[in-house]
Design a protein around this motif. Sequence first.
Motif, short mmCIF file in Angstrom:
data_model
loop_
_atom_site.label_atom_id
_atom_site.label_comp_id
_atom_site.label_asym_id
_atom_site.label_seq_id
_atom_site.Cartn_x
_atom_site.Cartn_y
_atom_site.Cartn_z
N LEU A 29 0.82 -1.21 0.00
CA LEU A 29 0.00 0.00 0.00
C LEU A 29 0.86 1.26 0.00
N ARG A 30 1.92 1.25 0.80
CA ARG A 30 2.80 2.42 0.84
C ARG A 30 3.44 2.67 -0.53
N GLN A 31 3.82 1.58 -1.20
CA GLN A 31 4.42 1.73 -2.53
C GLN A 31 3.43 2.31 -3.53
N ALA A 32 2.14 2.13 -3.26
CA ALA A 32 1.09 2.68 -4.13
C ALA A 32 0.70 4.09 -3.73
N GLY A 33 1.38 4.65 -2.74
CA GLY A 33 1.12 6.02 -2.33
C GLY A 33 0.06 6.20 -1.27
N VAL A 34 -0.31 5.10 -0.60
CA VAL A 34 -1.36 5.14 0.41
C VAL A 34 -0.78 5.59 1.75
N LEU A 35 -1.55 6.38 2.49
CA LEU A 35 -1.22 6.70 3.88
C LEU A 35 -1.72 5.55 4.73
N VAL A 36 -0.83 4.95 5.53
CA VAL A 36 -1.18 3.70 6.22
C VAL A 36 -1.04 3.84 7.74
N MET A 37 -2.05 3.34 8.43
CA MET A 37 -1.99 3.12 9.87
C MET A 37 -2.17 1.63 10.10
N THR A 38 -1.44 1.09 11.06
CA THR A 38 -1.58 -0.34 11.35
C THR A 38 -1.47 -0.58 12.84
N THR A 39 -1.73 -1.81 13.22
CA THR A 39 -1.83 -2.15 14.64
C THR A 39 -0.99 -3.37 14.98
N ALA A 40 -0.65 -3.43 16.26
CA ALA A 40 0.01 -4.61 16.83
C ALA A 40 -0.07 -4.49 18.34
N ARG A 41 0.13 -5.61 19.02
CA ARG A 41 0.19 -5.54 20.48
C ARG A 41 1.49 -4.93 20.95
N ALA A 42 2.51 -4.89 20.05
CA ALA A 42 3.78 -4.23 20.36
C ALA A 42 4.34 -3.63 19.07
N ILE A 43 4.88 -2.42 19.16
CA ILE A 43 5.45 -1.75 17.99
C ILE A 43 6.71 -2.49 17.56
N PRO A 44 6.89 -2.77 16.26
CA PRO A 44 8.08 -3.51 15.81
C PRO A 44 9.37 -2.72 16.03
N GLU A 45 10.48 -3.45 16.19
CA GLU A 45 11.77 -2.80 16.39
C GLU A 45 12.22 -2.05 15.14
N ALA A 46 11.81 -2.52 13.97
CA ALA A 46 12.17 -1.86 12.71
C ALA A 46 10.90 -1.48 11.96
N PRO A 47 10.22 -0.43 12.39
CA PRO A 47 8.96 -0.04 11.74
C PRO A 47 9.19 0.45 10.31
N GLN A 48 8.17 0.26 9.47
CA GLN A 48 8.27 0.76 8.10
C GLN A 48 8.12 2.28 8.11
N GLU A 49 8.93 2.93 7.30
CA GLU A 49 8.95 4.38 7.25
C GLU A 49 7.62 4.93 6.77
N GLY A 50 7.15 5.98 7.44
CA GLY A 50 5.93 6.66 7.02
C GLY A 50 4.65 5.98 7.46
N VAL A 51 4.74 4.93 8.30
CA VAL A 51 3.56 4.20 8.75
C VAL A 51 3.24 4.59 10.19
N ILE A 52 1.98 4.81 10.49
CA ILE A 52 1.54 5.09 11.84
C ILE A 52 1.21 3.77 12.53
N TYR A 53 1.86 3.51 13.67
CA TYR A 53 1.63 2.28 14.41
C TYR A 53 0.85 2.59 15.69
N VAL A 54 -0.16 1.76 15.96
CA VAL A 54 -0.97 1.91 17.16
C VAL A 54 -0.93 0.61 17.94
#
Length: 260
Positions: A29-54
Motif C-alpha cells: 500500500l505504501r508503494q502505491a502512495g497510500v497513507l497507512v496506519m496499522t496495529t500490533a500488540r507491540a510496535i516492531p523494532e524496525a517499523p516501516q517508514e511513514g507508517v503510523i503504528y498503534v
Amino acid sequence: MSFDLQLNGQRALVTGGTKGLGAALVKSLRQAGVLVMTTARAIPEAPQEGVIYVEADLKTAEGVNALARAVKDHWGGVDILINCLGGSSAPAGGFAALDDAVWFDELNLNLMSAVRLDRALLPAMLAKGAGVVLHVTSIQRVLPIPESTTAYAAAKGALSTYSKSLSKEVTPKGVRVLRVSPGWIETEASVAFVERIAAQSGTDYAGGKQVVMDWLGGIPLGRPAKPHEVADLITFLVSPRAASVSGSEYVIDGGTVPTV
C-alpha cells in the motif's frame, strides 16, 4: 495502458500489519502512495517508514475502541479498512480439546475484531458515500483440519458470511465490501511451524513443507503463496481500478481447494 492504481493519498487502516501478510500489505500500500496506519500488540523494532503504528489488543472491545479513537484523532476517518488480523493458538486434539475459553479466543480474534472495527469506522464511510472494507478470510472455512483448526475455520466461515451480508447492506450506499481467502502463506509463523514439523518428522525444511502440503491434500502449484503475492491482490482490489467489484470472495491458494 497505465497501471497506476489511483491510490495516492488514500487513508488505509490495516489490522495486524507488523508481520506476515499484514506487513507485506502495509509495504504494498505504501508503494502505491497510500497513507497507512496499522496495529500490533507491540510496535516492531524496525517499523516501516511513514507508517503510523498503534498498540492495541483487538481481541478486546477496549482495544478496538482505542484504535478507532486513534484513527479519528489522526485522520477523522479512513478510505480503506482492511481487517487482516487473524490466526490461531488453539491446541491440537480435535473438538474435545476446545473448551469455551479457546472458542471465545478464536472468535474474538478472527471474527469480532473485524465486526467491532467495522461498526466503529463504517458510519463515517457511509456518511460520505464512499469507502472500501476488505476482510481476509481463509480457505479453512471450506477446508478445515479437524485436528487443529476447527474453531479458527468456524470463525473465518462466520467472517465470510458476515462480510457478504454487510456488502448487501452498504454497497448501495457507496461502500464496497470484499473478501480475500488465502490458502497457506509462507509467513514467519508458518516457517517456524514447518521447522517444528520437520524436526518431529526427522526431515529438512523442504520435507516439512511437503508434510504440510500433504495434510492439505496437496497444492497443485507446488508451494505456499508468498506474502507479497496475496498483498498485491488485496492492493488491487481496494483500488479504484476494481471499482465495480463488491461482495465477492477471491481465493488465492495455488489450487488447494479441490472443488469449484
